[in-house]
Design a protein around this motif. Sequence first.
Motif, PDB file in Angstrom:
ATOM      1  N   ALA A 168      11.333  -0.635 -15.831  1.00 18.10           N
ATOM      2  CA  ALA A 168      11.141  -0.254 -15.393  1.00 18.10           C
ATOM      3  C   ALA A 168      11.335  -0.448 -13.748  1.00 18.10           C
ATOM      4  O   ALA A 168      10.951  -0.946 -13.578  1.00 18.10           O
ATOM      5  CB  ALA A 168      10.810   0.964 -16.062  1.00 18.10           C
ATOM      6  N   ASP A 169      11.691   1.053 -12.947  1.00 15.73           N
ATOM      7  CA  ASP A 169      11.969   0.901 -11.809  1.00 15.73           C
ATOM      8  C   ASP A 169      10.367   0.998 -11.004  1.00 15.73           C
ATOM      9  O   ASP A 169       9.396   1.913 -12.040  1.00 15.73           O
ATOM     10  CB  ASP A 169      12.624   1.725 -11.274  1.00 15.73           C
ATOM     11  N   ALA A 170       9.856   0.232 -10.464  1.00 11.39           N
ATOM     12  CA  ALA A 170       8.670   0.162 -10.477  1.00 11.39           C
ATOM     13  C   ALA A 170       7.905   1.050  -8.977  1.00 11.39           C
ATOM     14  O   ALA A 170       6.948   1.269  -8.918  1.00 11.39           O
ATOM     15  CB  ALA A 170       8.289  -0.871  -9.755  1.00 11.39           C
ATOM     16  N   GLN A 171       9.219   1.555  -8.443  1.00  9.55           N
ATOM     17  CA  GLN A 171       8.577   2.952  -7.517  1.00  9.55           C
ATOM     18  C   GLN A 171       8.846   3.963  -7.590  1.00  9.55           C
ATOM     19  O   GLN A 171       6.887   3.817  -7.609  1.00  9.55           O
ATOM     20  CB  GLN A 171      10.130   2.383  -5.752  1.00  9.55           C
ATOM     21  N   PRO A 172       9.253   4.808  -8.550  1.00 10.61           N
ATOM     22  CA  PRO A 172       8.586   5.625  -8.862  1.00 10.61           C
ATOM     23  C   PRO A 172       7.061   5.605  -9.530  1.00 10.61           C
ATOM     24  O   PRO A 172       6.295   6.801  -9.402  1.00 10.61           O
ATOM     25  CB  PRO A 172       9.363   6.406  -9.549  1.00 10.61           C
ATOM     26  N   PHE A 173       6.343   4.458 -10.707  1.00  6.56           N
ATOM     27  CA  PHE A 173       5.958   4.520 -11.241  1.00  6.56           C
ATOM     28  C   PHE A 173       4.414   4.368  -9.948  1.00  6.56           C
ATOM     29  O   PHE A 173       3.219   5.080 -10.386  1.00  6.56           O
ATOM     30  CB  PHE A 173       6.158   3.585 -12.121  1.00  6.56           C
ATOM     31  N   MET A 174       4.332   3.243  -9.553  1.00  2.72           N
ATOM     32  CA  MET A 174       3.305   2.894  -8.220  1.00  2.72           C
ATOM     33  C   MET A 174       3.641   4.137  -7.601  1.00  2.72           C
ATOM     34  O   MET A 174       1.980   4.730  -7.142  1.00  2.72           O
ATOM     35  CB  MET A 174       3.835   1.739  -7.235  1.00  2.72           C
ATOM     36  N   LYS A 175       4.387   4.739  -7.239  1.00  2.00           N
ATOM     37  CA  LYS A 175       4.670   6.615  -6.340  1.00  2.00           C
ATOM     38  C   LYS A 175       3.172   7.250  -7.175  1.00  2.00           C
ATOM     39  O   LYS A 175       2.580   7.529  -6.232  1.00  2.00           O
ATOM     40  CB  LYS A 175       5.358   6.955  -6.118  1.00  2.00           C
ATOM     41  N   LYS A 176       2.854   7.218  -8.071  1.00  2.61           N
ATOM     42  CA  LYS A 176       2.099   8.059  -8.509  1.00  2.61           C
ATOM     43  C   LYS A 176       1.035   7.676  -9.073  1.00  2.61           C
ATOM     44  O   LYS A 176      -0.292   8.234  -8.523  1.00  2.61           O
ATOM     45  CB  LYS A 176       2.936   8.511 -10.391  1.00  2.61           C
ATOM     46  N   VAL A 177       1.166   6.340  -9.125  1.00  2.00           N
ATOM     47  CA  VAL A 177      -0.777   5.382  -9.475  1.00  2.00           C
ATOM     48  C   VAL A 177      -1.114   5.591  -7.538  1.00  2.00           C
ATOM     49  O   VAL A 177      -2.208   5.978  -7.623  1.00  2.00           O
ATOM     50  CB  VAL A 177      -0.136   3.706  -9.836  1.00  2.00           C
ATOM     51  N   LEU A 178      -0.474   5.725  -7.046  1.00  2.00           N
ATOM     52  CA  LEU A 178      -1.163   5.370  -5.659  1.00  2.00           C
ATOM     53  C   LEU A 178      -1.631   6.532  -4.868  1.00  2.00           C
ATOM     54  O   LEU A 178      -1.907   7.215  -4.525  1.00  2.00           O
ATOM     55  CB  LEU A 178       0.123   5.279  -4.636  1.00  2.00           C
ATOM     56  N   SER A 208       0.863  -1.238  -0.053  1.00  2.00           N
ATOM     57  CA  SER A 208      -0.009   0.011   0.250  1.00  2.00           C
ATOM     58  C   SER A 208       0.549   1.084  -0.134  1.00  2.00           C
ATOM     59  O   SER A 208       0.313   2.321  -0.017  1.00  2.00           O
ATOM     60  CB  SER A 208      -1.028  -0.147   0.834  1.00  2.00           C
ATOM     61  N   LYS A 209       1.993   0.797   0.007  1.00  2.00           N
ATOM     62  CA  LYS A 209       2.835   2.326  -0.131  1.00  2.00           C
ATOM     63  C   LYS A 209       4.245   2.033  -1.084  1.00  2.00           C
ATOM     64  O   LYS A 209       4.549   1.230  -1.136  1.00  2.00           O
ATOM     65  CB  LYS A 209       3.208   2.679   1.235  1.00  2.00           C
ATOM     66  N   PRO A 210       4.589   3.483  -1.279  1.00  2.00           N
ATOM     67  CA  PRO A 210       5.667   2.935  -2.126  1.00  2.00           C
ATOM     68  C   PRO A 210       7.137   2.357  -2.105  1.00  2.00           C
ATOM     69  O   PRO A 210       7.321   1.283  -2.907  1.00  2.00           O
ATOM     70  CB  PRO A 210       6.106   4.858  -2.599  1.00  2.00           C
ATOM     71  N   ALA A 211       7.074   2.338  -0.859  1.00  2.00           N
ATOM     72  CA  ALA A 211       7.998   1.443  -0.624  1.00  2.00           C
ATOM     73  C   ALA A 211       8.559   0.130  -0.684  1.00  2.00           C
ATOM     74  O   ALA A 211       9.432  -0.492  -0.532  1.00  2.00           O
ATOM     75  CB  ALA A 211       8.589   1.910   0.702  1.00  2.00           C
ATOM     76  N   ASP A 212       6.920  -0.209  -0.431  1.00  2.00           N
ATOM     77  CA  ASP A 212       6.187  -2.047  -0.537  1.00  2.00           C
ATOM     78  C   ASP A 212       7.114  -1.750  -1.985  1.00  2.00           C
ATOM     79  O   ASP A 212       7.288  -2.889  -2.231  1.00  2.00           O
ATOM     80  CB  ASP A 212       4.956  -1.983  -0.699  1.00  2.00           C
ATOM     81  N   TYR A 213       7.452  -1.336  -3.083  1.00  2.00           N
ATOM     82  CA  TYR A 213       7.666  -1.598  -4.766  1.00  2.00           C
ATOM     83  C   TYR A 213       9.522  -1.336  -4.584  1.00  2.00           C
ATOM     84  O   TYR A 213      10.034  -1.407  -5.840  1.00  2.00           O
ATOM     85  CB  TYR A 213       7.149  -0.774  -5.210  1.00  2.00           C
TER      86      TYR A 213
END
Length: 156
Positions: free
Chosen positions: A111-121, A73-78
Amino acid sequence: MARFIRLDVKGNWRGTEHRSSFQGLAGECWCEDECTCNGNWEIGISCYQIDSNHDGIAVEQLREYWMGIAMNSKPADYENMQVTIFEGVKLNGEGADYEDMAECVETILEADAQPFMKKVLEAYEQYKYEEKYGEEKYLEVLSNILADVLQNKKAT
């Protein structure tokens, strides 16, 4: 041929040789007699089909799985994950969690998922809790996030 999106642990994507397992249980079989679970392997790759008219829906389905089932549920998880986009053939049937199933023909993007998922979240937060915009605009925002990732890949 169609394009598909998924998330992987970095280094685990095997391209045309990739195959998903049911809830991470690949190779584990508890059948007492004849195996009916196929060693918990899916028929192909679990993913979400990207369609130029509905890219936001695919990204929302990806978010829903990773937040609702995987509980990330948080960017760090990715942090140790990647966004994988590939071109392939959609298979009949669906995965154990009702996702699309496909075979990979060519990897388009890792590609790195963390920045992508941060924007999605963040977009989800603005849509669901802050009520900043409605569903149509939310799906458009998700589509734009995906387009940015693909555009950045072309630029590199």
